[in-house]
Design a protein around this motif. Structure first.
Motif, PDB file in Angstrom:
ATOM      1  N   LEU A  88      53.492  -0.609  15.436  1.00  0.00           N
ATOM      2  CA  LEU A  88      53.681  -0.602  13.978  1.00  0.00           C
ATOM      3  C   LEU A  88      54.717   0.440  13.591  1.00  0.00           C
ATOM      4  O   LEU A  88      54.548   1.629  13.871  1.00  0.00           O
ATOM      5  CB  LEU A  88      52.342  -0.286  13.278  1.00  0.00           C
ATOM      6  CG  LEU A  88      52.315  -0.466  11.766  1.00  0.00           C
ATOM      7  CD1 LEU A  88      52.278  -1.955  11.397  1.00  0.00           C
ATOM      8  CD2 LEU A  88      51.079   0.225  11.163  1.00  0.00           C
ATOM      9  N   SER A  89      55.782  -0.025  12.940  1.00  0.00           N
ATOM     10  CA  SER A  89      56.815   0.896  12.461  1.00  0.00           C
ATOM     11  C   SER A  89      56.459   1.299  11.032  1.00  0.00           C
ATOM     12  O   SER A  89      56.290   0.442  10.161  1.00  0.00           O
ATOM     13  CB  SER A  89      58.152   0.149  12.515  1.00  0.00           C
ATOM     14  OG  SER A  89      59.150   0.945  12.010  1.00  0.00           O
ATOM     15  N   LEU A  90      56.307   2.589  10.815  1.00  0.00           N
ATOM     16  CA  LEU A  90      55.808   3.059   9.507  1.00  0.00           C
ATOM     17  C   LEU A  90      56.933   3.218   8.491  1.00  0.00           C
ATOM     18  O   LEU A  90      58.008   3.732   8.825  1.00  0.00           O
ATOM     19  CB  LEU A  90      55.087   4.401   9.688  1.00  0.00           C
ATOM     20  CG  LEU A  90      53.792   4.337  10.509  1.00  0.00           C
ATOM     21  CD1 LEU A  90      53.312   5.736  10.867  1.00  0.00           C
ATOM     22  CD2 LEU A  90      52.700   3.585   9.736  1.00  0.00           C
ATOM     23  N   ALA A  91      56.654   2.815   7.247  1.00  0.00           N
ATOM     24  CA  ALA A  91      57.642   2.956   6.170  1.00  0.00           C
ATOM     25  C   ALA A  91      57.516   4.356   5.564  1.00  0.00           C
ATOM     26  O   ALA A  91      56.531   5.067   5.796  1.00  0.00           O
ATOM     27  CB  ALA A  91      57.399   1.903   5.116  1.00  0.00           C
ATOM     28  N   GLU A  92      58.525   4.725   4.782  1.00  0.00           N
ATOM     29  CA  GLU A  92      58.500   6.034   4.085  1.00  0.00           C
ATOM     30  C   GLU A  92      58.115   5.744   2.636  1.00  0.00           C
ATOM     31  O   GLU A  92      58.911   5.928   1.717  1.00  0.00           O
ATOM     32  CB  GLU A  92      59.911   6.652   4.208  1.00  0.00           C
ATOM     33  CG  GLU A  92      59.985   8.150   4.116  1.00  0.00           C
ATOM     34  CD  GLU A  92      59.085   8.888   5.085  1.00  0.00           C
ATOM     35  OE1 GLU A  92      58.066   9.423   4.620  1.00  0.00           O
ATOM     36  OE2 GLU A  92      59.385   8.918   6.299  1.00  0.00           O
ATOM     37  N   ASP A  93      56.916   5.223   2.424  1.00  0.00           N
ATOM     38  CA  ASP A  93      56.565   4.731   1.083  1.00  0.00           C
ATOM     39  C   ASP A  93      55.197   5.217   0.616  1.00  0.00           C
ATOM     40  O   ASP A  93      54.635   4.689  -0.342  1.00  0.00           O
ATOM     41  CB  ASP A  93      56.593   3.184   1.083  1.00  0.00           C
ATOM     42  CG  ASP A  93      55.612   2.576   2.086  1.00  0.00           C
ATOM     43  OD1 ASP A  93      54.963   3.329   2.847  1.00  0.00           O
ATOM     44  OD2 ASP A  93      55.486   1.340   2.109  1.00  0.00           O
ATOM     45  N   GLN A  94      54.632   6.210   1.305  1.00  0.00           N
ATOM     46  CA  GLN A  94      53.253   6.616   1.021  1.00  0.00           C
ATOM     47  C   GLN A  94      53.055   7.149  -0.394  1.00  0.00           C
ATOM     48  O   GLN A  94      53.881   7.903  -0.885  1.00  0.00           O
ATOM     49  CB  GLN A  94      52.761   7.651   2.050  1.00  0.00           C
ATOM     50  CG  GLN A  94      53.564   8.914   2.169  1.00  0.00           C
ATOM     51  CD  GLN A  94      54.773   8.794   3.094  1.00  0.00           C
ATOM     52  OE1 GLN A  94      55.165   7.705   3.486  1.00  0.00           O
ATOM     53  NE2 GLN A  94      55.387   9.910   3.427  1.00  0.00           N
ATOM     54  N   TRP A 122      47.410   1.893  -5.570  1.00  0.00           N
ATOM     55  CA  TRP A 122      48.047   0.568  -5.464  1.00  0.00           C
ATOM     56  C   TRP A 122      48.983   0.335  -6.649  1.00  0.00           C
ATOM     57  O   TRP A 122      50.116  -0.105  -6.489  1.00  0.00           O
ATOM     58  CB  TRP A 122      46.965  -0.514  -5.358  1.00  0.00           C
ATOM     59  CG  TRP A 122      47.487  -1.907  -5.490  1.00  0.00           C
ATOM     60  CD1 TRP A 122      47.189  -2.811  -6.466  1.00  0.00           C
ATOM     61  CD2 TRP A 122      48.414  -2.581  -4.613  1.00  0.00           C
ATOM     62  NE1 TRP A 122      47.867  -3.988  -6.270  1.00  0.00           N
ATOM     63  CE2 TRP A 122      48.632  -3.870  -5.132  1.00  0.00           C
ATOM     64  CE3 TRP A 122      49.086  -2.201  -3.450  1.00  0.00           C
ATOM     65  CZ2 TRP A 122      49.488  -4.794  -4.532  1.00  0.00           C
ATOM     66  CZ3 TRP A 122      49.949  -3.130  -2.855  1.00  0.00           C
ATOM     67  CH2 TRP A 122      50.134  -4.402  -3.388  1.00  0.00           C
ATOM     68  N   GLN A 123      48.506   0.665  -7.853  1.00  0.00           N
ATOM     69  CA  GLN A 123      49.353   0.465  -9.035  1.00  0.00           C
ATOM     70  C   GLN A 123      50.586   1.365  -8.978  1.00  0.00           C
ATOM     71  O   GLN A 123      51.697   0.941  -9.292  1.00  0.00           O
ATOM     72  CB  GLN A 123      48.554   0.733 -10.321  1.00  0.00           C
ATOM     73  CG  GLN A 123      47.572  -0.394 -10.599  1.00  0.00           C
ATOM     74  CD  GLN A 123      46.664  -0.122 -11.786  1.00  0.00           C
ATOM     75  OE1 GLN A 123      46.550   1.011 -12.256  1.00  0.00           O
ATOM     76  NE2 GLN A 123      45.981  -1.159 -12.252  1.00  0.00           N
ATOM     77  N   GLN A 174      57.607   1.130  -5.671  1.00  0.00           N
ATOM     78  CA  GLN A 174      58.293   0.300  -4.674  1.00  0.00           C
ATOM     79  C   GLN A 174      58.715  -1.061  -5.231  1.00  0.00           C
ATOM     80  O   GLN A 174      59.272  -1.882  -4.502  1.00  0.00           O
ATOM     81  CB  GLN A 174      57.380   0.064  -3.448  1.00  0.00           C
ATOM     82  CG  GLN A 174      56.962   1.318  -2.721  1.00  0.00           C
ATOM     83  CD  GLN A 174      58.147   2.019  -2.077  1.00  0.00           C
ATOM     84  OE1 GLN A 174      59.092   1.408  -1.600  1.00  0.00           O
ATOM     85  NE2 GLN A 174      58.120   3.346  -2.092  1.00  0.00           N
ATOM     86  N   LYS A 175      58.395  -1.300  -6.510  1.00  0.00           N
ATOM     87  CA  LYS A 175      58.636  -2.623  -7.126  1.00  0.00           C
ATOM     88  C   LYS A 175      58.078  -3.717  -6.209  1.00  0.00           C
ATOM     89  O   LYS A 175      58.765  -4.690  -5.865  1.00  0.00           O
ATOM     90  CB  LYS A 175      60.126  -2.833  -7.404  1.00  0.00           C
ATOM     91  CG  LYS A 175      60.684  -1.771  -8.358  1.00  0.00           C
ATOM     92  CD  LYS A 175      62.113  -2.014  -8.725  1.00  0.00           C
ATOM     93  CE  LYS A 175      62.687  -0.965  -9.645  1.00  0.00           C
ATOM     94  NZ  LYS A 175      62.169   0.394  -9.554  1.00  0.00           N
ATOM     95  N   ALA A 176      56.840  -3.506  -5.778  1.00  0.00           N
ATOM     96  CA  ALA A 176      56.230  -4.411  -4.785  1.00  0.00           C
ATOM     97  C   ALA A 176      55.118  -5.249  -5.416  1.00  0.00           C
ATOM     98  O   ALA A 176      54.581  -4.898  -6.464  1.00  0.00           O
ATOM     99  CB  ALA A 176      55.643  -3.585  -3.654  1.00  0.00           C
TER     100      ALA A 176
END
Ligand code: CAA
Length: 387
Positions: free
Chosen positions: A169-175, A213-214, A220-222
């Protein structure tokens, strides 16, 4: 640079009880435990097995000689620490024969600790690309016989090796992290069992998830459709589902069913083990990867980490090409299937036998790594014979 989970494994003690047996012994409808709580079995450990032996057994089969030379940091996350000063990571450094020029320490924030360890490891590897970091989550979840939390106990460890160019698993920088000073679950020094406000803990878990989550979606506009699956901290398997349902209300039926199916795959192992505290989210991740046929290379997995008290974090990673070759599905099936079922009487006896650290004692246990003796308040461990 891609940094993430290169290897991952778990270990649970070789004993369990069936939740129907526990329900009948406690004069509760078994459906409350199987359906209402969502647990089928619960791991139980004898006093000759502790957080060190779980951790060492979890690491044993995944670390190569090359890994041991490259690991320069060992982080143990636990809320079942065995010493107020000395870190269990130092003992594990010796037992696992890691090269000497390494940092070893323990971190605590209830069940959240391993996630802090992962984020610390990720930042370290970005600065030092040739380094590998061992992050271990190891705990014994005990609430006491006849307590409200009794059906949500468990024990075991998850070991993760982090590196650049990981294989799983490659981790994102989005925590996105969230801290709130809340007494939903805590264990004052000297207390064997935690104090728990069950309803508040459930409520805090859910609102923490919705908040991170919100915030994640905003930053992240996800949206949910970006994710192939979400994995949760699993104190009991109904808990993550409750949190998930709180964000699924406005989703299509198809989307709800897709996300809930992945959730079901992520709780397969936890249903048979119970709460691992720091390791629960990561056991959920392993369960998802080993039990889902719907995931493929590049799939984005969201991870929700929650530690009472309370700290929560949502972050993500993408599955790496060939990740399945680095899983141990058959071994894990055997590990769970080969455990010995205990009667409730035997469980109560094993549960009540506390290790007395002030009395010298010797133990004989068949596990590769297990306690061999206690002398002068120091724990000594049996190690597997060299191959
Ligand atoms: N058939 C089917 N379902 C039944 C049933 C039956 N016969 N009888 C009851 N149920 C259902 C209830 O309706 C309830 O479902 P919902 O939650 O969906 O409403 C569920 O079974 C549980 O029933 P109760 O709420 O009455 O259960 P309880 O009072 O015995 O306590 C608990 C449950 C709060 C989880 C308790 O076991 C506990 O305190 N556990 C430890 C704390 C914990 O795990 N909290 C989770 C969040 S904190 C966290 O995540 C950190 C961590 O790891 C500790």
């Amino acid at each position: 640079m891609n940094v993430g989970i290169d290897k991952i494994d778990f270990f649970v003690p070789p004993y369990f009880i069936d939740m129907t047996d526990l329900a009948l012994a406690r004069q509760v409808d078994p459906n409350k435990f199987h359906i209402g709580i969502g647990q089928d079995q619960m791991a139980v450990n004898p006093k000759s097995q502790d957080i060190i032996t779980f951790a060492a057994n979890a690491c044993h089969s995944i670390l190569s000689e090359e890994d041991k030379q490259k690991i320069d940091m060992i982080i143990v996350a636990t809320e079942s620490g065995i010493d107020a000063s000395k870190a269990s990571a130092v003992i594990l450094h010796r037992l696992l024969k890691i090269q000497p020029f390494a940092r070893a320490f323990e971190i605590k924030e209830a069940c959240y600790g391993a996630t802090a360890g992962i984020q610390f490891a990720k930042a370290h590897i970005k600065e030092h690309p040739s380094s590998k970091v061992l992050v271990i989550a190891t705990d014994i979840a005990k609430y006491g016989l006849y307590s409200g939390g009794e059906p949500t106990q468990g024990a075991g460890a998850v070991a993760m090796l982090l590196s650049k160019d990981p294989h799983i698993l490659s981790l994102a920088e989005d925590q996105v992290s969230l801290t709130q000073d809340i007494y939903d679950f805590w264990r004052p020094m000297g207390h064997d069992y935690p104090s728990v406000d069950g309803p508040l803990s459930n409520e805090t878990y859910i609102q923490s998830f919705v908040k991170v989550w919100q915030e994640y979606q905003k930053r992240q506009k996800a949206s949910l459709t970006d994710f192939s699956a979400l994995a949760f901290h699993i104190p009991y398997t109904k808990m993550g589902k409750k949190a998930l349902l709180a964000i699924l209300e406005n989703e299509t039926e198809e989307e709800q069913s897709r996300i809930l199916s992945r959730y079901k795959e992520s709780i397969t192992y936890s249903r048979r083990v119970g709460n691992l505290y720091t390791g629960s989210l990561y056991l959920g991740l392993i369960s998802l990867l080993e039990n889902s046929s719907q995931l493929s290379e590049g799939a984005k997995i969201g991870l929700f980490s929650y530690g009472s008290g309370a700290v929560a974090e949502f972050f993500s990673g993408r599955l790496v090409k060939g990740y399945k070759d680095y899983l141990h599905t058959t071994f894990h099936k055997r590990l769970l299937d080969d455990r010995k079922q205990l009667s409730i009487e035997a469980y109560e006896e094993m549960f009540s036998e506390q290790l007395d650290i002030d009395t010298d004692n010797t133990f004989s246990d068949v596990l590769s790594y297990s306690l061999s003796s206690v002398k002068n308040t120091i724990r000594h461990y049996k190690e597997p014979s060299p191959k």
